[in-house]
Design a protein around this motif. Sequence first.
Motif, PDB file in Angstrom:
ATOM      1  N   UNK A  60       0.735  -1.328  -0.134  1.00 40.94           N
ATOM      2  CA  UNK A  60       0.079   0.205  -0.173  1.00 40.94           C
ATOM      3  C   UNK A  60       0.790   1.137  -0.134  1.00 40.94           C
ATOM      4  N   UNK A  61       1.810   1.108   0.747  1.00 44.76           N
ATOM      5  CA  UNK A  61       2.895   2.504   0.739  1.00 44.76           C
ATOM      6  C   UNK A  61       3.370   2.615  -0.648  1.00 44.76           C
ATOM      7  N   UNK A  62       3.816   1.542  -1.412  1.00 49.76           N
ATOM      8  CA  UNK A  62       4.322   1.668  -2.506  1.00 49.76           C
ATOM      9  C   UNK A  62       3.233   2.121  -3.906  1.00 49.76           C
ATOM     10  N   UNK A  63       2.029   1.858  -3.353  1.00 46.27           N
ATOM     11  CA  UNK A  63       0.844   2.366  -4.310  1.00 46.27           C
ATOM     12  C   UNK A  63       0.200   3.571  -3.706  1.00 46.27           C
ATOM     13  N   UNK A  64       0.670   4.069  -2.751  1.00 45.69           N
ATOM     14  CA  UNK A  64      -0.080   5.208  -2.050  1.00 45.69           C
ATOM     15  C   UNK A  64      -0.824   6.036  -3.142  1.00 45.69           C
ATOM     16  N   UNK A  65      -0.025   6.688  -4.134  1.00 50.35           N
ATOM     17  CA  UNK A  65      -0.675   7.751  -4.977  1.00 50.35           C
ATOM     18  C   UNK A  65      -1.683   7.178  -5.937  1.00 50.35           C
ATOM     19  N   UNK A  66      -1.438   5.899  -6.371  1.00 48.90           N
ATOM     20  CA  UNK A  66      -2.413   5.302  -6.828  1.00 48.90           C
ATOM     21  C   UNK A  66      -3.862   5.039  -6.194  1.00 48.90           C
ATOM     22  N   UNK A  67      -3.685   4.513  -4.901  1.00 48.93           N
ATOM     23  CA  UNK A  67      -4.922   4.473  -4.190  1.00 48.93           C
ATOM     24  C   UNK A  67      -5.603   5.908  -4.003  1.00 48.93           C
ATOM     25  N   UNK A  68      -4.695   6.942  -3.712  1.00 47.78           N
ATOM     26  CA  UNK A  68      -5.222   8.172  -3.311  1.00 47.78           C
ATOM     27  C   UNK A  68      -6.194   8.823  -4.551  1.00 47.78           C
TER      28      UNK A  68
END
Length: 457
Positions: A60-68
């Motif tokens: 999730x940290x690596x994909x944080x911008x995608x999740x946002x």
Amino acid sequence: MTAGLQVADPSTGETIDEIALTGWEKIDAWLDEMVQLHRSNSLLPAYRRIEILRTARMTMGERRDELALLIAKEGGKPLKDAIVEADRAITGLDLAVTELMAERGEQIPMDLTKAGAGRTAFTFREPIGPVVAVSAFNHPLNLIVHQVIPAVATGCPVIVKPADDTPLSARTLVEILHQSGLPEEWCRFAPCDIPTAERMVTDPRVAFLSFIGSAKVGWMLRSKLAPGTRCALEHGGAAPVLIDRGVRVDEILPALVKGGYYHSGQVCVSVQRVFVPRANCDEFAERLAEKVAGLTIGDAKDTNTDCGPLIRPAEIDRVASWVNASSGRIVCGGTMLSERFYAPTVLLEPGRKDDVSTKEIFGPVVCVYGYDDPDAAIEQANALPYAFQAAVFSDSLEFGWNAIRKFDASAVMVNDHSAFRVDWMPFAGRRQSGYGTGGIGHTMRDMTQEKLAVLKA
């Protein structure tokens, strides 16, 4: 599978995905499977659950911008705030691991009387069993984290029923958990129609229901739960804020604007009713309106946007009808900008029986009321059948403490807005606003039950 669920971007109305609905036959089989997982004690050991949560947290940290961006696209939350939500969701997994590692039972003294002598006793906690998590749209990732991650951490199999408007963040979280090593049977993604959802929630195989959404639906479902099913309900409120005489208005306006118009007011503890000394009421409303008029309204995916759309056009119509029917003076806003956007609004002295004064607005509207006696203002604030968080602004310890004691609220913020929250604090509605206490650690405790072992020498 039944018909698909169209997922639209609230800022534009554009369809961004289609989700297949899950039928009862599949859910029925999943519930049987979950019961067997629980009864057979085939639990994932704690160390394995910790490994899974840590791996998921890293992903999730690596994909944080995608999740946002996904939060902004499907939920209409401005991207700057969606980034904060993604960060909170990631931290939620850290909190679950910390709580899991700190779990302890206690020794019970037995030889306090002759009857107990010769025995040793201690407690420990066990997972409660199958969990159903029904979530809301306004925090599509962090709410799911608060409902699902405690189940995973405590060893409860869980079915996730996301909000119809925002299923993509929930689906992504479930996929990340599976990719992180959680067997699929421990966490199922089940978007479904209303009859199927009600059948699932009220099934006797469900040990615990976590519900976030409208009070009408939540209390109805609670009344239909099978005997023995525990639950936690999180609904909304109409958060009051009390302003003391002599408070420096310019210093508190940024907090009030953030608390009232964050996610266009679509927050269960959003600032809604502000009580101001009557002599300063008109001036206060005008100065608040000046700040509100400077908010940038637009597509949630734009990094400059402060206020995005409401979740669907019907909500624009509802908010407009409530404002138009109010007897209060519109100081700013009060207009439908389009079928998706409503102007951030300040209402001065609406009637005490107006919808904007008695119901949760869940839109970008803040009401300002004058008071002569602060205790009378608190009494007016407490008069509604629901209560959640409240706030008071004052430089006086006596004034602030009086508000803390007298507000009917589960939490009172002093010199901060009512929508403040960190994810490890207790979070709960009172009366019609909810049942049980949220927060990662509190939910983990709800999803376990205490067992006592008594050993006779």
